[in-house]
Write an enzyme that holds these catalytic residues in place. Structure first.
Site, PDB file in Angstrom:
ATOM      1  N   HIS A 313       0.803  -1.228   0.000  1.00  0.00           N
ATOM      2  CA  HIS A 313       0.000   0.000   0.000  1.00  0.00           C
ATOM      3  C   HIS A 313       0.832   1.272   0.000  1.00  0.00           C
ATOM      4  CE1 HIS A 313      -4.140  -1.511   0.518  1.00  0.00           C
ATOM      5  NE2 HIS A 313      -3.583  -2.506   1.180  1.00  0.00           N
ATOM      6  N   LYS A 493      -8.394  13.434   4.892  1.00  0.00           N
ATOM      7  CA  LYS A 493      -7.510  12.267   4.851  1.00  0.00           C
ATOM      8  C   LYS A 493      -6.565  12.350   6.043  1.00  0.00           C
ATOM      9  CE  LYS A 493      -6.637  13.421   0.642  1.00  0.00           C
ATOM     10  NZ  LYS A 493      -6.887  12.163  -0.059  1.00  0.00           N
ATOM     11  N   ARG A 494      -5.920  11.268   6.338  1.00  0.00           N
ATOM     12  CA  ARG A 494      -4.945  11.238   7.423  1.00  0.00           C
ATOM     13  C   ARG A 494      -3.980  12.420   7.277  1.00  0.00           C
ATOM     14  NH1 ARG A 494      -0.185   8.119   7.439  1.00  0.00           N
ATOM     15  NH2 ARG A 494      -0.839   7.210   5.446  1.00  0.00           N
ATOM     16  N   LYS A 499       0.636  13.977   2.089  1.00  0.00           N
ATOM     17  CA  LYS A 499      -0.710  14.306   1.610  1.00  0.00           C
ATOM     18  C   LYS A 499      -0.885  15.820   1.453  1.00  0.00           C
ATOM     19  CE  LYS A 499      -2.686  10.095   3.598  1.00  0.00           C
ATOM     20  NZ  LYS A 499      -3.233   9.433   2.398  1.00  0.00           N
ATOM     21  N   THR A 600      -8.715   6.480  -1.894  1.00  0.00           N
ATOM     22  CA  THR A 600     -10.093   6.108  -2.227  1.00  0.00           C
ATOM     23  C   THR A 600     -11.059   7.250  -1.968  1.00  0.00           C
ATOM     24  OG1 THR A 600     -10.346   5.084  -0.035  1.00  0.00           O
ATOM     25  CG2 THR A 600      -9.774   3.625  -1.880  1.00  0.00           C
ATOM     26  N   LYS A 604     -14.731   8.473  -3.846  1.00  0.00           N
ATOM     27  CA  LYS A 604     -15.994   8.779  -3.158  1.00  0.00           C
ATOM     28  C   LYS A 604     -16.501  10.160  -3.551  1.00  0.00           C
ATOM     29  CE  LYS A 604     -14.242   5.931   0.562  1.00  0.00           C
ATOM     30  NZ  LYS A 604     -13.297   5.966   1.675  1.00  0.00           N
TER      31      LYS A 604
END
Length: 756
Positions: A313, A493-494, A499, A600, A604
């Protein structure tokens, strides 16, 4: 079950008229009805069964999702309304299971839903955490953590009488099995099998989420990902992982033997998917158990290789777990001789030291063991898999080219459309019929409506309704008022530097200066963030603090607040996501190219009618290919450019900081008088110094492109709402590929070979 039968059973279980029931009465009764009904859909297993082992399963609240899958949702909703109750209030009664954190756990939950929906025999295996990751608190502009208690007397995890002995550091423990029914949409019922100790004691939790990390009998399943900033915390992770895989392996062998396996033929009965490196010890543990049962070591290795498959991942080194051999000798001494034997086998296969299981520093590399002793290694998006093959895992790819394959991630449309966006679901069903609920590719039929003005105006209204609903939810939950007529740009998100929430932060500061100089946005924006930072991840916490500080600054400045409102969702979870995602206009997927395996959330948001602002990273690449460049906002460096910068070592954040006045202005503002009057100097100075001194995830080279592209998106939104709606409908119509049903079909066809 008919509506009449459902109402009768509900009344009997509550032992009173439904109008007199509390929501808790109704929840407890429906929990029993759902469990009873789901048991009717358990099917025998013929041939192989999948065991999906994962450290986390972010399953979300289950009542409504299960009712939808069992075909009972509409009847329950009507019965409630006929008796003066609402589904929304009932859902508030249900605690959200705290069994996961981010995309890894949510993906695992989507996969279980799709397995059951596709009538494939496949169970999850994990741990029953008592307090989850943590409950996030944002008081005073700083993240703090407290236990996220969710295990009340009535929850979905049903206790069984099954226990399995697990030896940890030479001491025997009994792992108790709990099971959560996983219902499929018009499909079968599988199980999520969770292990726990009866001796866990949450009274040992002291201030925040601190506890004695050495008291294993009392602490082992208290928290997901316990703080690993010290040796005790790192070893606790190994304790947790071994409890999961040892109990899980015993459970798997027991089931297979009950179905007729003699263990020599285990690969005909079981397929094991190792979800990231947390379950890696299942490989030596299975070998140990098979040898214990009389199978020769060499045959046991072959059997386990044929049974196990591994999903990678990430390419981040920090997430490819490696443990000092001394840790394993302390916690799982029974596995060390097996791991050493496996490493010897690897040395006999190749002279390449980079692929060793045990390196020259006596570190045990879990991903290396997974790749050598499984029959499949997959990435989770086309770009990610190519990077693994050509760069990060190239030595392994040269050794085992036949093992490598791609399985682009997906999401379950039952939760992320039918459950969370019923108005959009009804709209789609009215246009193309209900087939898309089980065959997501049917969304392509929406393409014929992209120039239908009536359809587009209805789509605009649905988005407006969802924004109003989200605004009401924010008002109720956090006492925050937002403007539903503004553009909702969302990054959820985390919290991690790759990110790049810090890039969004610098953009917001840049816009502050633009507004102050009279360059006003083309539309007001509400910038929404949802993210938790790992308790020991100081810089991630600094980013949260900076965003909260900037939010207060904007809120107190009338000149700015009419144009930009920053909102940070406290304790972001699945429930919050279900409210937020349908309300999004612009989906922020701005990770550094090459660093996000898939993502993901991007899928969504796309499915729910948002346009994507993103880098060519992870599944953004495949989304861009699907929708076309006119229907997505792409910016920034390519993955090749990023990889080259790292290889050359020629990126200097300070040079970019000195050379670009806009970048310098934005970074310096972090420690300006305006910010320091509100925020904490230590946090803001540390973040400023990091951005202009190191910036490991290359925020600054993408800054100007991000500003331009984001402002272009805002301008497009303001200038032509109908064209924006047309492009969102194109995105929805192309979302079918990103269904987890498609992903699971591919796993099954190429890796698992399960029979329906």
């Amino acid at each position: 079950m008919t509506k009449c039968e459902l109402k009768k059973e509900l009344t009997e279980l509550c032992q009173k008229e439904l109008t007199d029931c509390t929501y808790e009465d109704l929840y407890i009764a429906l929990l029993q009805i759902v469990n009873d009904e789901s048991a009717q859909h358990i099917q025998p297993v013929n041939g192989r069964k999948l065991y999906y082992i994962s450290a986390e399963f972010l399953i979300g609240k289950l009542l409504s999702n299960n009712l939808i899958n069992l075909g009972l949702y509409d009847d329950v909703k009507e019965i409630l309304e006929e008796n003066g109750k609402t589904m929304g209030e009932l859902e508030e009664t249900e605690p959200e299971p705290s069994l996961g954190n981010g995309g890894l756990g949510r993906l695992a939950a989507c996969f279980l839903d799709s397995l059951a929906t596709l009538n494939l025999p496949g169970d999850g295996i994990g741990l029953r955490y008592h307090c989850g990751l943590f409950h996030q608190n944002l008081k005073g502009g700083l993240q703090s953590e407290s236990p996220d208690f969710w295990l009340g007397s009535h929850n979905w995890a049903q206790k069984t009488e099954k226990t399995y002995p697990v030896s940890l550091a030479g001491k025997e423990y009994e792992a108790r099995l709990y099971q959560i029914a996983v219902t499929g949409y018009n499909g079968r019922t599988n199980q999520l099998n969770l292990f726990d100790l009866d001796t866990i004691d949450d009274s040992i939790i002291a201030e925040g989420i601190s506890f004695d990390k050495t008291d294993i009998a009392k602490n082992l399943t208290l928290f997901l990902y316990p703080d690993d900033s010290d040796d005790a915390g790192r070893m606790l992770r190994i304790y947790q992982q071994y409890l999961m895989v040892s109990a899980g392996a015993q459970f798997i062998l027991e089931e297979c033997m009950e179905r007729g396996s003699d263990l020599h033929d285990l690969a005909d009965y079981a397929a094991i998917q190792i979800n990231d490196t947390h379950p890696s010890m299942v490989i030596p543990e299975l070998i140990r158990l098979l040898v214990e049962k009389g199978i020769e070591f060499e045959e046991a290795v072959t059997i386990v290789t044929d049974v196990c498959a591994y999903t990678n991942h990430t390419i981040l080194a920090e997430a490819l777990e490696k443990w000092p051999e001394t840790y394993l000798e302390t916690v799982v001494p029974q596995l060390v001789p097996i791991i050493k034997k496996l490493d010897t086998i690897v040395q006999e296969r190749t002279d390449d030291k980079s692929v060793a299981i045990i390196d020259e520093y006596q570190q045990v590399h879990m991903a290396n063991m997974d790749i050598h002793f499984s029959h499949s290694t997959n990435g989770v998006a086309a770009l990610h898999t190519e990077i693994l093959k050509n760069s990060e895992l190239n030595h392994f790819y040269k050794l085992y080219p036949e093992k490598f394959n791609n399985k682009t991630n997906g999401i379950t449309f039952r939760r992320w459309l039918i459950k969370c966006n019923p108005e959009l679901t009804a709209f789609i069903e009215n246009l193309i019929g209900p087939g898309f609920k089980q065959d997501a590719s049917e969304l392509e039929k929406l393409a014929k409506f992209v120039d239908d003005e009536k359809v587009l105006r209805e789509l605009i209204q649905i988005k407006k309704d969802n924004k109003i609903a989200f605004a009401k939810w924010l008002q109720q939950k956090q006492d925050i008022q937002v403007n539903p007529d503004s553009l909702f740009t969302i990054q959820s998100k985390r919290l991690h530097e790759y990110k790049r929430q810090q890039l969004n932060l610098l953009y917001l500061i840049h816009q502050y200066f633009e507004i102050k100089s009279g360059h006003l946005p083309t539309a007001p924006i509400t910038a929404v963030f949802g993210a938790k930072a790992a308790p020991a991840y100081t810089l991630a916490k600094d980013i949260i603090h900076a965003l909260l500080t900037l939010s207060r600054l904007f809120e107190n400045d009338p000149e700015v607040s009419r144009w930009i409102h920053i909102v940070f969702i406290e304790n972001y979870n699945v429930t919050a996501a279900e409210m937020m995602i349908p309300a999004c206009d612009l989906s922020e997927q701005i990770s550094l190219a090459s660093k996000e395996a898939s993502g993901t959330g991007n899928m969504k948001f796309m499915l729910n009618g948002a346009l994507t602002l993103g880098t060519m990273d992870g599944a953004n690449v495949e989304i861009a290919e699907a929708v076309g460049n006119d229907n997505i906002y792409i910016f920034g460096q390519s993955s090749n450019q990023v990889i080259r910068r790292y290889a050359n070592g020629d990126y200097s954040a300070h040079e970019w900081y000195k050379a670009d006045p806009n970048i310098k202005r934005a970074i310096d503002f972090l420690t300006s008088e305006e910010m320091l009057n509100i925020g904490q100097e230590e946090n803001l100075v540390r973040l400023r110094n990091e951005l202009c001194g190191k910036d490991w995830f290359q925020t600054l080279p993408d800054f100007n492109a991000y500003v331009v592209r984001k402002n272009q998106a805002i301008a497009d939104y303001a200038a032509n709402p109908l064209d924006w709606a047309r492009r969102t409908l194109i995105n929805i119509s192309k979302a079918g590929f990103f269904s987890s049903d498609r992903t699971i079909e591919e796993y099954n066809q190429d890796i698992w070979h399960l029979s329906k």
